[in-house]
Scaffold this motif. Sequence first.
Motif, PDB file in Angstrom:
ATOM      1  N   ARG A   1       0.837  -1.194   0.000  1.00 25.22           N
ATOM      2  CA  ARG A   1       0.000   0.000   0.000  1.00 25.22           C
ATOM      3  C   ARG A   1       0.882   1.258   0.000  1.00 25.22           C
ATOM      4  NH1 ARG A   1      -4.299  -1.677   4.814  1.00 25.22           N
ATOM      5  NH2 ARG A   1      -4.783  -3.763   4.007  1.00 25.22           N
ATOM      6  N   TRP A   2       0.352   2.300  -0.602  1.00 23.42           N
ATOM      7  CA  TRP A   2       0.975   3.633  -0.591  1.00 23.42           C
ATOM      8  C   TRP A   2       2.411   3.616  -1.124  1.00 23.42           C
ATOM      9  CZ3 TRP A   2      -3.214   6.081  -0.240  1.00 23.42           C
ATOM     10  CH2 TRP A   2      -4.220   5.712   0.669  1.00 23.42           C
ATOM     11  N   ILE A   3       2.655   2.709  -2.059  1.00 25.99           N
ATOM     12  CA  ILE A   3       3.961   2.719  -2.710  1.00 25.99           C
ATOM     13  C   ILE A   3       4.170   4.047  -3.455  1.00 25.99           C
ATOM     14  CG2 ILE A   3       5.421   1.580  -4.414  1.00 25.99           C
ATOM     15  CD1 ILE A   3       5.040   0.015  -1.856  1.00 25.99           C
ATOM     16  N   CYS A   4       3.061   4.612  -3.956  1.00 22.74           N
ATOM     17  CA  CYS A   4       3.174   5.870  -4.716  1.00 22.74           C
ATOM     18  C   CYS A   4       3.681   7.011  -3.830  1.00 22.74           C
ATOM     19  CB  CYS A   4       1.820   6.232  -5.328  1.00 22.74           C
ATOM     20  SG  CYS A   4       0.473   6.403  -4.132  1.00 22.74           S
ATOM     21  N   VAL A   5       3.324   6.996  -2.551  1.00 27.97           N
ATOM     22  CA  VAL A   5       3.780   8.046  -1.647  1.00 27.97           C
ATOM     23  C   VAL A   5       5.294   7.958  -1.453  1.00 27.97           C
ATOM     24  CG1 VAL A   5       3.575   8.989   0.687  1.00 27.97           C
ATOM     25  CG2 VAL A   5       1.554   8.106  -0.495  1.00 27.97           C
ATOM     26  N   PHE A   6       5.784   6.738  -1.239  1.00 27.34           N
ATOM     27  CA  PHE A   6       7.231   6.582  -1.053  1.00 27.34           C
ATOM     28  C   PHE A   6       7.983   6.842  -2.362  1.00 27.34           C
ATOM     29  CE2 PHE A   6       5.428   4.171   2.465  1.00 27.34           C
ATOM     30  CZ  PHE A   6       6.202   4.606   3.521  1.00 27.34           C
ATOM     31  N   ASP A   7       7.366   6.499  -3.503  1.00 24.63           N
ATOM     32  CA  ASP A   7       8.007   6.803  -4.783  1.00 24.63           C
ATOM     33  C   ASP A   7       8.168   8.311  -4.969  1.00 24.63           C
ATOM     34  OD1 ASP A   7       8.213   4.143  -5.352  1.00 24.63           O
ATOM     35  OD2 ASP A   7       6.430   4.074  -6.636  1.00 24.63           O
ATOM     36  N   GLU A   8       7.151   9.087  -4.571  1.00 33.28           N
ATOM     37  CA  GLU A   8       7.254  10.539  -4.678  1.00 33.28           C
ATOM     38  C   GLU A   8       8.349  11.070  -3.768  1.00 33.28           C
ATOM     39  OE1 GLU A   8       6.652  14.542  -5.563  1.00 33.28           O
ATOM     40  OE2 GLU A   8       6.134  12.684  -6.632  1.00 33.28           O
ATOM     41  N   CYS A   9       8.495  10.489  -2.599  1.00 29.87           N
ATOM     42  CA  CYS A   9       9.568  10.917  -1.697  1.00 29.87           C
ATOM     43  C   CYS A   9      10.932  10.622  -2.308  1.00 29.87           C
ATOM     44  CB  CYS A   9       9.416  10.228  -0.347  1.00 29.87           C
ATOM     45  SG  CYS A   9      10.691  10.677   0.845  1.00 29.87           S
ATOM     46  N   TRP A  10      11.080   9.413  -2.880  1.00 34.81           N
ATOM     47  CA  TRP A  10      12.352   9.090  -3.536  1.00 34.81           C
ATOM     48  C   TRP A  10      12.612  10.044  -4.707  1.00 34.81           C
ATOM     49  CZ3 TRP A  10      15.848   6.366  -1.251  1.00 34.81           C
ATOM     50  CH2 TRP A  10      15.497   5.360  -0.346  1.00 34.81           C
ATOM     51  N   SER A  11      11.543  10.399  -5.424  1.00 34.74           N
ATOM     52  CA  SER A  11      11.704  11.327  -6.547  1.00 34.74           C
ATOM     53  C   SER A  11      12.173  12.692  -6.074  1.00 34.74           C
ATOM     54  CB  SER A  11      10.381  11.444  -7.304  1.00 34.74           C
ATOM     55  OG  SER A  11      10.480  12.388  -8.339  1.00 34.74           O
ATOM     56  N   ARG A  12      11.653  13.165  -4.961  1.00 34.51           N
ATOM     57  CA  ARG A  12      12.089  14.452  -4.430  1.00 34.51           C
ATOM     58  C   ARG A  12      13.543  14.418  -3.987  1.00 34.51           C
ATOM     59  NH1 ARG A  12       7.224  17.584  -1.293  1.00 34.51           N
ATOM     60  NH2 ARG A  12       5.602  17.217  -2.863  1.00 34.51           N
ATOM     61  N   LEU A  13      14.012  13.227  -3.642  1.00 29.83           N
ATOM     62  CA  LEU A  13      15.417  13.090  -3.270  1.00 29.83           C
ATOM     63  C   LEU A  13      16.309  12.925  -4.478  1.00 29.83           C
ATOM     64  CD1 LEU A  13      15.131  10.725  -0.169  1.00 29.83           C
ATOM     65  CD2 LEU A  13      15.512  13.190  -0.181  1.00 29.83           C
ATOM     66  N   GLY A  14      15.715  12.867  -5.676  1.00 29.33           N
ATOM     67  CA  GLY A  14      16.503  12.732  -6.890  1.00 29.33           C
ATOM     68  C   GLY A  14      16.808  11.311  -7.272  1.00 29.33           C
ATOM     69  N   CYS A  15      16.044  10.347  -6.765  1.00 32.54           N
ATOM     70  CA  CYS A  15      16.262   8.933  -7.058  1.00 32.54           C
ATOM     71  C   CYS A  15      15.198   8.435  -8.029  1.00 32.54           C
ATOM     72  CB  CYS A  15      16.232   8.097  -5.778  1.00 32.54           C
ATOM     73  SG  CYS A  15      17.479   8.593  -4.565  1.00 32.54           S
ATOM     74  N   ASP A  16      15.602   7.585  -8.960  1.00 30.64           N
ATOM     75  CA  ASP A  16      14.654   7.016  -9.910  1.00 30.64           C
ATOM     76  C   ASP A  16      13.761   5.973  -9.266  1.00 30.64           C
ATOM     77  OD1 ASP A  16      15.817   8.613 -11.842  1.00 30.64           O
ATOM     78  OD2 ASP A  16      17.260   7.058 -12.430  1.00 30.64           O
ATOM     79  N   ALA A  17      14.261   5.263  -8.282  1.00 32.56           N
ATOM     80  CA  ALA A  17      13.496   4.246  -7.565  1.00 32.56           C
ATOM     81  C   ALA A  17      14.038   4.192  -6.147  1.00 32.56           C
ATOM     82  CB  ALA A  17      13.598   2.887  -8.269  1.00 32.56           C
ATOM     83  N   ALA A  18      13.442   3.282  -5.344  1.00 31.82           N
ATOM     84  CA  ALA A  18      13.831   3.186  -3.948  1.00 31.82           C
ATOM     85  C   ALA A  18      15.301   2.810  -3.827  1.00 31.82           C
ATOM     86  CB  ALA A  18      12.956   2.155  -3.228  1.00 31.82           C
ATOM     87  N   GLY A  19      16.094   3.694  -3.254  1.00 24.08           N
ATOM     88  CA  GLY A  19      17.496   3.431  -3.016  1.00 24.08           C
ATOM     89  C   GLY A  19      18.391   3.549  -4.229  1.00 24.08           C
ATOM     90  N   LYS A  20      17.827   3.939  -5.412  1.00 26.31           N
ATOM     91  CA  LYS A  20      18.628   4.024  -6.630  1.00 26.31           C
ATOM     92  C   LYS A  20      18.875   5.493  -6.952  1.00 26.31           C
ATOM     93  CE  LYS A  20      16.898  -0.314  -8.559  1.00 26.31           C
ATOM     94  NZ  LYS A  20      16.237  -0.976  -9.722  1.00 26.31           N
TER      95      LYS A  20
END
Length: 1467
Positions: free
Chosen positions: A1116-1135
């Motif tokens: 659930r809410w993978i989209c929320v964490f994806d947006e956070c990773w995007s704001r950090l400049g990452c294409d995906a989680a930890g990348k």
Amino acid sequence: GDSRDEQAPTSPDRGLLHVWHSAGHSRQLCPDRVLLSRPVLQVSLGEHHGLLLAQGGQVYSFGELLWRDLSVPVSAPVPEVSLLGKTVVRVAAGGFHCGALSEQGSVYMWGENTAGQCGQTEKVPEPCPVIVVDGEVVPPVVVRIVDLACGREHSLALSAQNELWAWGSGCQLGLVTNTFPVGKPQKVEHLAGRHVIQVACGAYHSLALVRRLPPQDYNTQHAPKKKERGQSPHYSVTEREELSAVEDSHYCPLGVELTEVMKGEVNKNTNRNKYTPCQDVCYLQGISSLTFDLLFHSNSGLSGSHSSSPVCLNEVRLCLEKEKPSLQGLKSSSLTNIHQKGKTATSRRSSLPGTPTHGSPRRRHPCACRPSSAGGAPAGAPEEAEDGLPFLETEIWSWGRGSEGQLGHGDQLARLQPLCIKSLTGEEVIKVAAGSHHSLALTAQCQVYSWGSNMCGQLGHVNSPVTVPQQAKLSDGLRVWDLSAGQSHTLLLADGDCVQPVLLYCGQQKEPVQTERLNQSESSSKRSPNRVERYTVMPTLLPFCIEVCRSKMGYVSSVCSGGQSCAVLADHNVMGFISAIHELASRERHLYCWCSSVRKILLTPLQSLCPVLGEQCSHLFFSLCESFVQLSTLIGQHATALTYFLHNVQGCDVSACTETCFQGFPLVNSSNSQTNINHRIFKFHLKCTLLCKAATHHCAVQSVESNGFQSAASSTSCLMSYQSTPGFIKEIYVCDFVLQECLRLPRRRVVCESSNRSLTPQNAGRFSNHWFILFNDALVHTQFSTHHVYPLTCLWVKPVTENGSGLHALKITCPEESFTLVASTPQEKNKWLRSLNQTVDQILGGGGQGSSPAMTRTASYTFTADERFKDAQYTGSWLAGRVHGRGTMKWPDGRLYKGNFKNGLEDGYGDCVIPNKLLNKTDTYQGQWREGKIHGFGKYKYASGEVYEGCFCDGQRHGYGMLSSGKLARNSSSVFIGQWVHDKKTGYGVYDDITRGEKYMGMWLDDQRHGSAVVITQHSVYFEGTFRENKMSGPGLLMSDDDTVFHGEFTDDWTISGKGILTMPNGDSLDGQFSGEWSSGLKVVGTYTKPGIVEPPNKEKNGLRLGQYAVPADQRWICVFDECWSRLGCDAAGKGERTTAWENIAVTITTARRQSPDLSRSQTKVLECLEFIPQYEEPVTAANYDNIRRYLTKACETPHHPLGWLLETLVTAYRMTYVGVGSNRRLLRQAVQEVLAYLTHFYGVIRFLFPGLPDDGSVLPDAPTSPSKSRRNSYTTGCVMVVSSSSLLLPLLLPRLYPPLFTLYSLQEEQEETEYWERILRLNKQPDQSLLSFLEVQEKFWPLWMSILGEKKQVSSKDACFVSAVETLQQISTRFTPSDKLMVIQKSFEELTLEVKPLLHGDFLWCMDDLFPLFLYVVLRARIRNLGAEISLIEDMMDPNIQHGELGLMFTTLKACYIQIQRETNT
């Protein structure tokens, strides 16, 4: 001064200030250059200090600032910080105090205030406002001040109504009072009804330049009648001035009669200027008979017609030249002061002071065009007539101390009220100045009158003392047009034999003066009070004027004196404009002086011969004289107007004074006041031309003097070469009239234009016709009948580097196009490059020095051709021809964007309004943009009422977002929060149908419910299963409010069809085939099963486990964490790059702090702390673990930080899921798992930012120094510290999620809580001893005795036992995290131990048999509501590392007490 000037590359070319000491060595005079970054508009000098007014209204001080105990060098003046933002337009320096006047007419004073001269009651070290209030009107009004002057102990202010106000001490105030000091400004009533033009203050006397009242305002009882003047039907010039003459008696407002001696002195001084008729006779007798014959030979031919030959004045002039030696004696006595009789007679009545009449309205003389002190003329300039020209008929009034004769009334008496100086009436005085004890007056004929103290020769002549005005002695060819007076010297500014003005000085010197040019040796430098040679007798040229002025100082426009100092304001010759206006003004002054000489020497004496000429000749002669006088007056007014303009030339665009008319456009920019000057010049040019033509036709002016007319006409003609009509519409080149009219604007000026193909576009055709016109606000390109206008505010120009092609090119960049222009020669290229850069710099508010304007600028522009911005108007920042930075774009259809741009497109944060014509409302968006499209996080409000807040990608809703439907959209209201893909709901999301009372929590695909999901209704019906195309299908589980459960197959919404098991709340089950709807009834074919009596009901039997069809919590809410990773400049989680992530965080925080004006002080401090990037690369130990915890705490306090946004979004999603209809006890397990999933994902983000953190549940390298420092976030086992996601993040997350989560726990434990609370209430009715006995607490733990007033008594109160432990345990309901709740339990045990220890002896260790009953007592007395929910929350969320430790044992004891209380029976 010169060295400093060279070291100031940014020094302006205008408003250059030079200051020097007046009593310095004459051969070493070297003025100090005051270096400021902006032009100086005005300077005022006091006794030992001075004030500067710079462009922009900034005020600077220098010298001995005694009121601040500060000494400031002249070369580095200090700004008056208190006056910043006041827009000061005038300054005035008194003896030891200062004054400033703002653009709004407000007065500010500071400095010495012992005599009340600052209008305050105490010391005034900083500028304080002085309010001038007119109390004679009802209600009282605040008076607007336009001019200010300061003396040693008094101050004067001139109002916009031309009334005089005074305050301070002494008779120099001119007030009817004997009480000093006068602390508040009071009106000088003796000048009531008069039109005061300018004021000046000496040390203890005052001067006022006043407009003469018109003849109809005088008492005309002594006016001579027309018949008494002879046979002429016309009055002469002198006769017109004598119409208002009154008796020649000396009026003294003090009521003191003059003694015979005083009268004799007055008569002796005034007789020099007397004119008598006998002198006319003497003079005329000296003219030969040949002269009369030549002058009047045609008289006999004028019997009835005026068409005979005109009088040839040239022959008269030749005769006068021949007989000039024999007339020298008479000329000095009778001709030089020929106007004195008329002027003296006219001034009789005007010499009387105005009598204040409070009951009757005063006479007001309206001002046609009163220039402000910051405008085109000084504040002290005479008022202008209806045609915009200054009045020349003025008079001077003086009052104050007169011990040195400085009042000019022929005596040395003081005057308490203003009194007119009769001898100067009619002399056309245009400016007055006051030194410490002497006075000066400047006339329109460039003459200087002086009176008062002459101890140092400051009056310019040898007479001393001088009690009446006397003309200063000047060298031939010098025409004074500005003056100033200091303590014992006078400084004059005059026209010499060149274009540049020269400075004249008279007064105190340090060494004897032997020659007129002050070039004597240094042998006699000792001062001697008895030697007259220590000062100059007549005004002399200063040495540095000749050597330095022309090369270094420039063109001096005004002079100032004060104390023993002198100052001048000068300008460099900017593009030749400065020299042009100086030359024009000098020629006009020269012409007027010549006209005045002709009028006095020739025309006035000849008027007495009119009776012998006959009526017709007299009529012709007087018509000629009247026309000449009118023309002479007009020339004098124009000369005076230009003189005033030069006094304030630093605040004007001098290029306007050399304007020409090009296609109907005046050349070069000008202000309103400058436009008036230009009209005056043009009118003067026309009249000079007409006069020259008339003189040539009638052979009346064919003398050497006529060259003055011709030179003035030629000088104006060269400036007006394109103007021959008053409408300024002469076409020099062939141009379409429509083009001319559409380009014509009132303030538009031509700078330069291309002719003879001097500038053409690159690759232009051979026979093409291109014409470029550079105005002061636009570049116009015309080709045949078409034209294009390029505003200069949005024009960039740069030279194209020559690459061997031989082209002299310039590249022009505009918002919608760029093109290259090719010049014919390198000189032409440099000319256009310099003109374009200078004009662009000027219109952008720069100094216009020719340097390249900034690439970034703020300007407005309307697009015409751009497809996207067509017809849109933009106002904001630009960069090299493209919108870049913050700005506002408005479309004609109502669209509006306000925000950031980048490279011509919307990029960054911005607000947008889009009209919806169908609904007649607007869509609004606030959020992020990228490359002209909505991209990033934002909030979109639709015209239908829907509101979307979430992520966008290329203008579409994409990623996490929440959509709230409006009332106008449909009949139902709903909210969706979840994932979007290309503007459609896809992925996990929660849909709350508020109208139907139903909440869907599951998967979506293309806006349809598709996949695993859970549905909750407002009737507490719970369903979980699989959806396909918005319909339930396949296996699923349905549970009603009474715990009836169906597990089987579904085919449609709430339609059961197929095999399934129906389980009753009591455990009975029905297994078989089902069909029908749940709400209307089911058809069953199957087997009914009833469990055994001993067998307990098992809800999870036959697979009845809740959540098996729900979406797993970690998905659930993978989209929320994806947006956070995007704001950090990452294409995906930890990348991604960790350094990039931290840089993005810093940029985001900095941008938010700068672009959020509504931040509170605490929020601003948090953002400032977060701007610093922590040491994230170093290994995490127990020593720096708290630093990470503190950083995370601050980051989660603001949504501008990516982690703070993540936390806030998760809380929003959680509450949307489990609040309202979602508050169902069957969702408890899913809610708990969702929180644990948050911790896992969140900890992954934090470990990416801080790679030194260990895995979840791992041990830190070293132990903490104090267990108490980290007990909230980590737990110690022996000598190691264990860090987990729950210990680090639950303190941040759980307090925000606590309300919905604890509500679910309370609903889940509702039945057990009811039993628990019922027993709590019943058992707490017992007293302590009974309850302790009932709970089988050993008596050694009973607190039976306590000291009351020294006696031991048995305690029977139920609240007296273990109070501290009970109160501590009650705090468990005020804590949010399991760790905090466990600390409360631990503290309760510690408090219980402390209370028991005094009752026992020796070492004491608890055993469970002793501890459990006693702690059970504490739990009963604590009366904790929802204790079961508290225990369940702790049990589910507790860190696994502490379950088997001391805290785990204490928690188990509390849980056992809760279970024991439920099972207690009343026995």
